[in-house]
Design an enzyme around this catalytic site. Structure first.
Site, short mmCIF file in Angstrom:
data_model
loop_
_atom_site.label_atom_id
_atom_site.label_comp_id
_atom_site.label_asym_id
_atom_site.label_seq_id
_atom_site.Cartn_x
_atom_site.Cartn_y
_atom_site.Cartn_z
N LYS A 129 78.53 43.08 32.51
CA LYS A 129 79.25 44.93 32.28
C LYS A 129 80.62 44.45 32.50
O LYS A 129 81.10 43.69 33.25
CB LYS A 129 78.50 45.63 33.49
CG LYS A 129 78.90 47.13 32.90
CD LYS A 129 77.89 47.79 31.79
CE LYS A 129 77.69 49.06 31.93
NZ LYS A 129 76.20 49.22 31.20
P1 NAD Z 1 79.36 59.02 26.51
O1 NAD Z 1 80.92 58.91 26.55
O2 NAD Z 1 79.20 59.34 24.97
O3 NAD Z 1 79.02 60.53 27.12
C1 NAD Z 1 79.43 60.95 28.24
C2 NAD Z 1 78.24 62.90 28.79
O4 NAD Z 1 79.06 62.65 30.04
C3 NAD Z 1 79.58 63.05 28.21
O5 NAD Z 1 78.79 64.53 27.60
C4 NAD Z 1 80.31 63.94 29.59
O6 NAD Z 1 80.47 65.12 28.89
C5 NAD Z 1 79.21 63.72 30.77
N1 NAD Z 1 80.40 64.15 31.37
C6 NAD Z 1 81.18 62.77 32.17
N2 NAD Z 1 81.47 63.17 33.20
C7 NAD Z 1 80.68 64.31 33.17
C8 NAD Z 1 80.76 65.36 35.16
N3 NAD Z 1 81.11 64.56 35.72
N4 NAD Z 1 79.60 66.00 35.06
C9 NAD Z 1 78.62 65.89 33.91
N5 NAD Z 1 79.14 65.46 32.50
C10 NAD Z 1 79.25 64.21 32.69
O7 NAD Z 1 78.47 57.75 27.43
P2 NAD Z 1 76.57 57.55 26.88
O8 NAD Z 1 77.49 56.39 25.84
O9 NAD Z 1 76.29 58.80 26.08
O10 NAD Z 1 76.25 56.82 28.57
C11 NAD Z 1 75.79 57.84 28.65
C12 NAD Z 1 75.19 57.49 29.80
O11 NAD Z 1 74.37 56.56 29.64
C13 NAD Z 1 76.13 56.30 31.05
O12 NAD Z 1 75.45 56.13 31.84
C14 NAD Z 1 75.58 54.62 30.49
O13 NAD Z 1 75.70 54.01 31.38
C15 NAD Z 1 74.38 54.81 29.93
N6 NAD Z 1 74.08 54.18 28.67
C16 NAD Z 1 74.75 54.02 27.66
C17 NAD Z 1 74.04 53.81 26.33
C18 NAD Z 1 74.22 53.43 25.44
O14 NAD Z 1 73.96 52.87 24.14
N7 NAD Z 1 75.93 54.67 25.31
C19 NAD Z 1 73.01 52.84 26.97
C20 NAD Z 1 72.26 52.54 27.67
C21 NAD Z 1 73.45 53.27 28.58
#
Ligand code: NAD
Length: 409
Positions: A102
């Site tokens: 990561k």
């Molecule tokens: P992203 O940046 O696309 O979206 C993040 C979202 O979280 C946004 O809607 C943002 O407004 C919200 N957010 C940020 N801070 C916040 C807070 N303090 N309170 C409430 N909401 C808040 O990110 P993503 O890619 O959707 O990732 C989200 C989660 O999923 C993370 O934990 C990431 O590790 C996990 N994840 C993502 C992927 C992927 O393929 N993108 C894969 C596995 C896991």
């Protein structure tokens, strides 16, 4: 308790049941390499910006390492280590030929112009290009990063090592990306929920849902839940949150959030804070944003019967224990959000073969892997009478442990 202590607690629970020796536990838990770099760049106003970037490479026993790159103000060494460890178990649970890694930069992307973001990304690649690559460690998108950033990574990497699109996944379709990668994590979340509902003899339209996070994972999860006729009553994000007891209009909310940079003040809804989200009167709570949001302090406020960890590490170990006592079923992150890394794997395979798959093939293969992995985890949980998270760790740690021993220490 820090995010890393949490991950270690989950590891120990499974290791105890497996009867792993303390030497083996130490070997499996200790990361292979942890790198912290300074990323300095010239800002648009001529000032010098200094940021700290991280890459943690946890385990290579099952193949090259794989893991996302997070751009977020709260990124630190311990969080990256915790997420790298999770990637090792996750890739093993869905049986991809990878180890875990990561990376991240402590930065608020909203404070940067597009040019600054590009320079920051390229400078980070300058610092770590020797330790990553298609057979070493393959980054992908995570919070705060997207396909454009992956394109810059590929381009900067090839300046040092020549054309090799398999060096990073989650790229744009026009630049060696895969069909179905952007939607993959959200799609995987809904495939796993569908598999769980089948076991419980329930249907999507009998349940109500609340989602935290409306970025990549949250928005696609909402889209696919809606295709299954599920009713989503609440959505919150970094701007605030919205609630409608009759169900939110998700297609309209997607358009609104894209136009306004978040869900706050969406018409035909009441405001809902991220604190109120925890106690939302729904059947299924889906944290899809930050880690550590469900804690010992608020776990007793949860009214849902199911918690689906679409985000990484949203439930602390103490909260997990409370949910177990309260018979709230937790679908664990290492299984639920593995759809992203699974389609990243498909992208890597396509890049290496210079052969494109179409969307139905990607979706079918994803469904097969996610459903099969869910069934294995569910069966272990039933057989051994343990929570789904422990069952998932038993499966993942077992695979990594056996590969480690077979490969020779
Ligand atoms: P992203 O940046 O696309 O979206 C993040 C979202 O979280 C946004 O809607 C943002 O407004 C919200 N957010 C940020 N801070 C916040 C807070 N303090 N309170 C409430 N909401 C808040 O990110 P993503 O890619 O959707 O990732 C989200 C989660 O999923 C993370 O934990 C990431 O590790 C996990 N994840 C993502 C992927 C992927 O393929 N993108 C894969 C596995 C896991």
């Amino acid at each position: 308790m820090s995010s890393y202590e949490n991950t270690c607690r989950y590891f120990s629970q499974a290791a105890e049941l497996m009867g792993l020796t303390s030497n083996m536990r130490k070997l499996l838990q200790t990361p292979q390499r942890e790198v912290k770099v300074q990323v300095g760049l010239e800002m648009d106003n001529g000032e010098i910006g200094t940021y700290i970037g991280y890459r943690v490479q946890h385990d290579t026993s099952r193949g090259p390492m794989k893991g996302g790159l997070r751009f977020h103000a709260e990124v630190d060494a311990e969080e990256v280590l915790s997420l790298a460890t999770l990637m090792t178990w996750k890739t093993a649970i869905v049986n991809l030929p990878y180890g875990g890694a990561k990376g991240g930069i402590a930065v608020n992307v909203r404070d940067l112009s597009a040019g600054e973001l590009e320079r920051l990304t390229r400078k980070f690649v300058d610092e770590i290009h020797d330790m990553v690559g298609p057979d070493k460690d393959i980054p992908a998108p995570d919070m705060g990063t997207n396909a454009q950033i992956m394109a810059w990574i590929m381009n900067q990497y090839q300046k040092y090592h020549g054309f090799n699109p398999a060096c990073v996944t989650g790229k744009p379709l026009e630049l060696h990306g895969s069909e179905g990668r952007e939607e993959a994590t959200g799609r995987g979340v809904v495939i796993v929920i569908a598999a769980m509902l089948e076991r419980l003899n329930l249907k999507f339209d009998q349940l109500t849902f609340a989602l935290q996070g409306f970025g990549n994972v949250g928005s696609y999860t909402a889209r696919f839940l809606t295709e299954h006729k599920a009713k989503i009553l609440a959505v919150t994000d970094a701007t605030g949150g919205v609630w409608n007891p009759a169900g939110l209009d998700i297609p309209q909310l997607l358009e609104y959030a894209a136009a306004h940079g978040g869900v706050k003040d969406f018409p035909a809804s009441e405001p809902m804070s991220n604190e109120e989200f925890i106690a939302a009167p729904v059947d299924v709570l889906i944290p899809a944003a930050l880690g550590g949001v469900l804690t010992a302090e608020n776990a007793r406020d949860v009214r849902a019967k199911y918690v689906v960890e679409a985000a990484n590490g949203p439930v602390t170990a103490e909260a997990d224990h409370i949910f177990e006592e309260r018979e709230i079923l937790v679908l664990p992150d290492v299984l639920v959000n593995a759809g992203g890394v699974t389609v990243s794997y498909f992208e890597w395979v396509q890049n290496r073969q210079h052969f494109r798959w179409d969307l139905p093939r990607v979706r079918n293969e994803l469904e097969r892997i996610m459903t099969d992995s869910f069934n294995r985890v569910w069966n272990i949980a039933t057989e051994k009478k343990v929570p789904l998270r422990v069952a998932a760790y038993l499966l993942g740690i077992g695979r990594v442990g056996r590969a480690t021993v077979l490969g020779g220490i």
